[in-house]
Design a protein around this motif. Sequence first.
Motif, PDB file in Angstrom:
ATOM      1  N   LEU A 267      35.382  -6.550 -18.311  1.00 22.19           N
ATOM      2  CA  LEU A 267      35.278  -7.977 -18.642  1.00 22.19           C
ATOM      3  C   LEU A 267      36.520  -8.774 -18.235  1.00 22.19           C
ATOM      4  O   LEU A 267      36.523 -10.001 -18.365  1.00 22.19           O
ATOM      5  CB  LEU A 267      35.026  -8.154 -20.152  1.00 22.19           C
ATOM      6  N   ASP A 268      37.569  -8.093 -17.774  1.00 20.12           N
ATOM      7  CA  ASP A 268      38.801  -8.806 -17.392  1.00 20.12           C
ATOM      8  C   ASP A 268      38.662  -9.381 -15.981  1.00 20.12           C
ATOM      9  O   ASP A 268      38.165  -8.720 -15.101  1.00 20.12           O
ATOM     10  CB  ASP A 268      40.005  -7.849 -17.399  1.00 20.12           C
ATOM     11  N   ARG A 269      39.107 -10.584 -15.782  1.00 21.61           N
ATOM     12  CA  ARG A 269      39.235 -11.204 -14.467  1.00 21.61           C
ATOM     13  C   ARG A 269      37.957 -11.077 -13.617  1.00 21.61           C
ATOM     14  O   ARG A 269      37.988 -10.515 -12.501  1.00 21.61           O
ATOM     15  CB  ARG A 269      40.438 -10.630 -13.722  1.00 21.61           C
ATOM     16  N   PRO A 270      36.812 -11.599 -14.128  1.00 27.90           N
ATOM     17  CA  PRO A 270      35.573 -11.522 -13.335  1.00 27.90           C
ATOM     18  C   PRO A 270      35.761 -12.168 -11.964  1.00 27.90           C
ATOM     19  O   PRO A 270      36.387 -13.211 -11.852  1.00 27.90           O
ATOM     20  CB  PRO A 270      34.564 -12.302 -14.188  1.00 27.90           C
ATOM     21  N   GLY A 271      35.209 -11.521 -10.946  1.00 28.43           N
ATOM     22  CA  GLY A 271      35.328 -12.014  -9.572  1.00 28.43           C
ATOM     23  C   GLY A 271      36.470 -11.348  -8.823  1.00 28.43           C
ATOM     24  O   GLY A 271      36.554 -11.448  -7.604  1.00 28.43           O
ATOM     25  N   GLU A 272      37.352 -10.630  -9.550  1.00 22.73           N
ATOM     26  CA  GLU A 272      38.498 -10.015  -8.867  1.00 22.73           C
ATOM     27  C   GLU A 272      38.409  -8.496  -8.804  1.00 22.73           C
ATOM     28  O   GLU A 272      39.279  -7.852  -8.234  1.00 22.73           O
ATOM     29  CB  GLU A 272      39.806 -10.434  -9.534  1.00 22.73           C
ATOM     30  N   ALA A 273      37.386  -7.911  -9.439  1.00 20.29           N
ATOM     31  CA  ALA A 273      37.160  -6.465  -9.322  1.00 20.29           C
ATOM     32  C   ALA A 273      35.690  -6.261  -8.969  1.00 20.29           C
ATOM     33  O   ALA A 273      34.848  -7.116  -9.257  1.00 20.29           O
ATOM     34  CB  ALA A 273      37.475  -5.771 -10.653  1.00 20.29           C
ATOM     35  N   ASP A 274      35.389  -5.134  -8.323  1.00 18.30           N
ATOM     36  CA  ASP A 274      34.004  -4.824  -7.973  1.00 18.30           C
ATOM     37  C   ASP A 274      33.296  -4.279  -9.213  1.00 18.30           C
ATOM     38  O   ASP A 274      33.729  -3.277  -9.772  1.00 18.30           O
ATOM     39  CB  ASP A 274      33.976  -3.779  -6.859  1.00 18.30           C
ATOM     40  N   LEU A 275      32.237  -4.935  -9.641  1.00 18.04           N
ATOM     41  CA  LEU A 275      31.433  -4.423 -10.760  1.00 18.04           C
ATOM     42  C   LEU A 275      30.204  -3.735 -10.179  1.00 18.04           C
ATOM     43  O   LEU A 275      29.530  -4.279  -9.307  1.00 18.04           O
ATOM     44  CB  LEU A 275      30.965  -5.554 -11.679  1.00 18.04           C
ATOM     45  N   SER A 276      29.902  -2.543 -10.677  1.00 23.93           N
ATOM     46  CA  SER A 276      28.710  -1.834 -10.210  1.00 23.93           C
ATOM     47  C   SER A 276      28.179  -0.961 -11.345  1.00 23.93           C
ATOM     48  O   SER A 276      28.814  -0.853 -12.397  1.00 23.93           O
ATOM     49  CB  SER A 276      29.046  -0.974  -8.982  1.00 23.93           C
ATOM     50  N   HIS A 277      27.018  -0.370 -11.129  1.00 24.70           N
ATOM     51  CA  HIS A 277      26.437   0.497 -12.168  1.00 24.70           C
ATOM     52  C   HIS A 277      25.794   1.710 -11.509  1.00 24.70           C
ATOM     53  O   HIS A 277      25.517   1.700 -10.307  1.00 24.70           O
ATOM     54  CB  HIS A 277      25.380  -0.274 -12.975  1.00 24.70           C
ATOM     55  N   HIS A 278      25.553   2.762 -12.306  1.00 21.54           N
ATOM     56  CA  HIS A 278      24.855   3.942 -11.808  1.00 21.54           C
ATOM     57  C   HIS A 278      23.372   3.596 -11.657  1.00 21.54           C
ATOM     58  O   HIS A 278      22.727   3.185 -12.629  1.00 21.54           O
ATOM     59  CB  HIS A 278      24.984   5.111 -12.787  1.00 21.54           C
ATOM     60  N   VAL A 279      22.859   3.784 -10.450  1.00 15.56           N
ATOM     61  CA  VAL A 279      21.465   3.428 -10.170  1.00 15.56           C
ATOM     62  C   VAL A 279      20.520   4.396 -10.886  1.00 15.56           C
ATOM     63  O   VAL A 279      20.740   5.609 -10.882  1.00 15.56           O
ATOM     64  CB  VAL A 279      21.231   3.463  -8.642  1.00 15.56           C
ATOM     65  N   ASP A 280      19.479   3.855 -11.502  1.00 18.74           N
ATOM     66  CA  ASP A 280      18.419   4.667 -12.115  1.00 18.74           C
ATOM     67  C   ASP A 280      17.329   4.871 -11.046  1.00 18.74           C
ATOM     68  O   ASP A 280      16.445   4.022 -10.871  1.00 18.74           O
ATOM     69  CB  ASP A 280      17.883   3.912 -13.344  1.00 18.74           C
ATOM     70  N   PHE A 281      17.434   5.989 -10.312  1.00 18.58           N
ATOM     71  CA  PHE A 281      16.497   6.225  -9.204  1.00 18.58           C
ATOM     72  C   PHE A 281      15.063   6.382  -9.707  1.00 18.58           C
ATOM     73  O   PHE A 281      14.118   6.061  -9.002  1.00 18.58           O
ATOM     74  CB  PHE A 281      16.918   7.467  -8.415  1.00 18.58           C
ATOM     75  N   GLY A 282      14.902   6.902 -10.924  1.00 20.65           N
ATOM     76  CA  GLY A 282      13.556   7.067 -11.469  1.00 20.65           C
ATOM     77  C   GLY A 282      12.852   5.719 -11.593  1.00 20.65           C
ATOM     78  O   GLY A 282      11.651   5.602 -11.305  1.00 20.65           O
ATOM     79  N   ALA A 283      13.592   4.693 -12.004  1.00 16.11           N
ATOM     80  CA  ALA A 283      12.991   3.359 -12.154  1.00 16.11           C
ATOM     81  C   ALA A 283      12.620   2.776 -10.788  1.00 16.11           C
ATOM     82  O   ALA A 283      11.567   2.152 -10.636  1.00 16.11           O
ATOM     83  CB  ALA A 283      13.968   2.431 -12.889  1.00 16.11           C
ATOM     84  N   LEU A 284      13.476   2.991  -9.787  1.00 13.23           N
ATOM     85  CA  LEU A 284      13.154   2.485  -8.437  1.00 13.23           C
ATOM     86  C   LEU A 284      11.919   3.207  -7.907  1.00 13.23           C
ATOM     87  O   LEU A 284      11.017   2.591  -7.322  1.00 13.23           O
ATOM     88  CB  LEU A 284      14.327   2.706  -7.471  1.00 13.23           C
ATOM     89  N   ALA A 285      11.861   4.528  -8.117  1.00 15.54           N
ATOM     90  CA  ALA A 285      10.726   5.317  -7.627  1.00 15.54           C
ATOM     91  C   ALA A 285       9.430   4.861  -8.294  1.00 15.54           C
ATOM     92  O   ALA A 285       8.395   4.700  -7.635  1.00 15.54           O
ATOM     93  CB  ALA A 285      10.977   6.802  -7.895  1.00 15.54           C
ATOM     94  N   ALA A 286       9.494   4.619  -9.612  1.00 19.26           N
ATOM     95  CA  ALA A 286       8.284   4.201 -10.332  1.00 19.26           C
ATOM     96  C   ALA A 286       7.804   2.844  -9.821  1.00 19.26           C
ATOM     97  O   ALA A 286       6.595   2.629  -9.628  1.00 19.26           O
ATOM     98  CB  ALA A 286       8.577   4.137 -11.835  1.00 19.26           C
ATOM     99  N   ALA A 287       8.738   1.922  -9.582  1.00 15.59           N
ATOM    100  CA  ALA A 287       8.360   0.587  -9.091  1.00 15.59           C
ATOM    101  C   ALA A 287       7.721   0.697  -7.705  1.00 15.59           C
ATOM    102  O   ALA A 287       6.733   0.022  -7.399  1.00 15.59           O
ATOM    103  CB  ALA A 287       9.592  -0.327  -9.049  1.00 15.59           C
ATOM    104  N   ALA A 288       8.289   1.562  -6.853  1.00 20.42           N
ATOM    105  CA  ALA A 288       7.751   1.713  -5.489  1.00 20.42           C
ATOM    106  C   ALA A 288       6.369   2.371  -5.516  1.00 20.42           C
ATOM    107  O   ALA A 288       5.458   1.963  -4.797  1.00 20.42           O
ATOM    108  CB  ALA A 288       8.722   2.537  -4.642  1.00 20.42           C
ATOM    109  N   ARG A 289       6.198   3.385  -6.381  1.00 19.45           N
ATOM    110  CA  ARG A 289       4.881   4.051  -6.485  1.00 19.45           C
ATOM    111  C   ARG A 289       3.827   3.069  -6.991  1.00 19.45           C
ATOM    112  O   ARG A 289       2.703   3.050  -6.514  1.00 19.45           O
ATOM    113  CB  ARG A 289       4.948   5.249  -7.417  1.00 19.45           C
ATOM    114  N   ALA A 290       4.232   2.244  -7.966  1.00 18.98           N
ATOM    115  CA  ALA A 290       3.268   1.281  -8.524  1.00 18.98           C
ATOM    116  C   ALA A 290       2.817   0.284  -7.458  1.00 18.98           C
ATOM    117  O   ALA A 290       1.731  -0.278  -7.551  1.00 18.98           O
ATOM    118  CB  ALA A 290       3.899   0.550  -9.715  1.00 18.98           C
ATOM    119  N   ALA A 291       3.645   0.079  -6.429  1.00 16.48           N
ATOM    120  CA  ALA A 291       3.271  -0.839  -5.341  1.00 16.48           C
ATOM    121  C   ALA A 291       2.507  -0.108  -4.232  1.00 16.48           C
ATOM    122  O   ALA A 291       2.252  -0.678  -3.169  1.00 16.48           O
ATOM    123  CB  ALA A 291       4.530  -1.508  -4.783  1.00 16.48           C
ATOM    124  N   GLY A 292       2.179   1.176  -4.451  1.00 17.20           N
ATOM    125  CA  GLY A 292       1.300   1.883  -3.508  1.00 17.20           C
ATOM    126  C   GLY A 292       2.005   2.759  -2.494  1.00 17.20           C
ATOM    127  O   GLY A 292       1.371   3.310  -1.596  1.00 17.20           O
TER     128      GLY A 292
END
Length: 372
Positions: A267-292
């Motif tokens: 939360l310190d100095r927003p815009g001056e450090a790279d913020l990222s998160h661990h990707v939930d691949f299961g959620a991406l896979a489920a969304a892609a499967r639901a789209a066929g």
Amino acid sequence: MTPLAARLAARIRANGPLGVDAFMNAAVADPEFGYYAARDPLGASGDFITAPEISQVFGELIGLWCVALWQRLGEPPVVRLVEFGPGRGTLLADALRAIESTAAGCARAVRPVLIEISPHLRALQAAALATSPAAPLATWHDRFADVADGPALIIANEFFDALPVCQFVRCGDGWRERCVGLDAAGQRFVFVEGGPVPSPMPDDGEGLAAEGAIVERCPAGEDLAAAIAARVVQAGGAALIIDYGHPHLHPGDTVQAVRRHRFAEVLDRPGEADLSHHVDFGALAAAARAAGAAVFGPIPQGLFLGRLGIAERGEALSRAQRQRQPEIAAAIRRLIDPRRMGVLFKALAITPPDIGTPPGFAAASARRPAER
Ligand SMILES: C[S@@+](CC[C@H](N)C(=O)[O-])C[C@H]1O[C@@H](n2cnc3c(N)ncnc32)[C@H](O)[C@@H]1O
């Protein structure tokens, strides 16, 4: 306070706490003061380093993967080679060079498309592509929705981790959104609990989420995976997503800030450090499967690159550049070693249901759960 921090604090004073996703989106992508707005964060002199910046072999293997997929698609005369968040353009330049040296027909078909919000990085990307014959055909867009119709080969390396996540906390009385507010002095950002929300977990977190547990969802990532899947199913194509993350949703606060190759306070100095998160691949896979679409992986990056022949390609490069041999070998180890990038980073492919298993992905199918 940074200019962006002052603006976010004013928003909180006027309207109350912000969702973690809104805070993260501003810190990463604000067009004026966001992290990527005006800097090149990559490389030893920047804040972090990515796989294409570690070894040219990474982008070259992805270029060869694209050639194989182009052949599976029936060798269309025009194919968009779309990269999300191309950074310095290194991966795309290396991929195009490999395509041009191995498959003239594919090289003629390729139209590079770069999805990039940073004007500064767009200029670096144009310079990186300058020597490719495909450079005059390259286009830049802010959004995937603006990419022209037709078959597309889509690459995203360390892009989904930069998309904003919502966070939820399991409290005694159910789930609440985790938000960002101000401390009593109004000077520092702090995490606060927002209002009650429905469970973010499919099974309400029974047995997985104890009181106090934090769970993340990335609606922007899930929507994008669905849009990519719909596109490759309707128009033909394939997507390769490589990032760091987990095969399935599990509780944990994964949002991290990195500045000059070290972790910083989120939360310190927003815009001056790279913020990222661990990707939930299961959620991406489920969304892609639901789209066929058919989904392959996620599999560990080391396994994926090994199956594509990274060792052989590294040896060939070392034979051509003998004085660089130790450096080339060290770079390849860094990409595939399970204790470094080989396991934490994972590869996931999204394809139409009828084009078979893409190179590097064995024994997966549209209906199976994610490979581990
Ligand atoms: C971590 S860097 C990865 C760079 C590159 N793919 C690599 O592997 O070296 C993230 C990239 O995504 C871009 N980016 C971040 N958020 C974005 C967004 N919402 N839309 C488009 N590009 C974005 C950044 O400007 C940057 O080019």
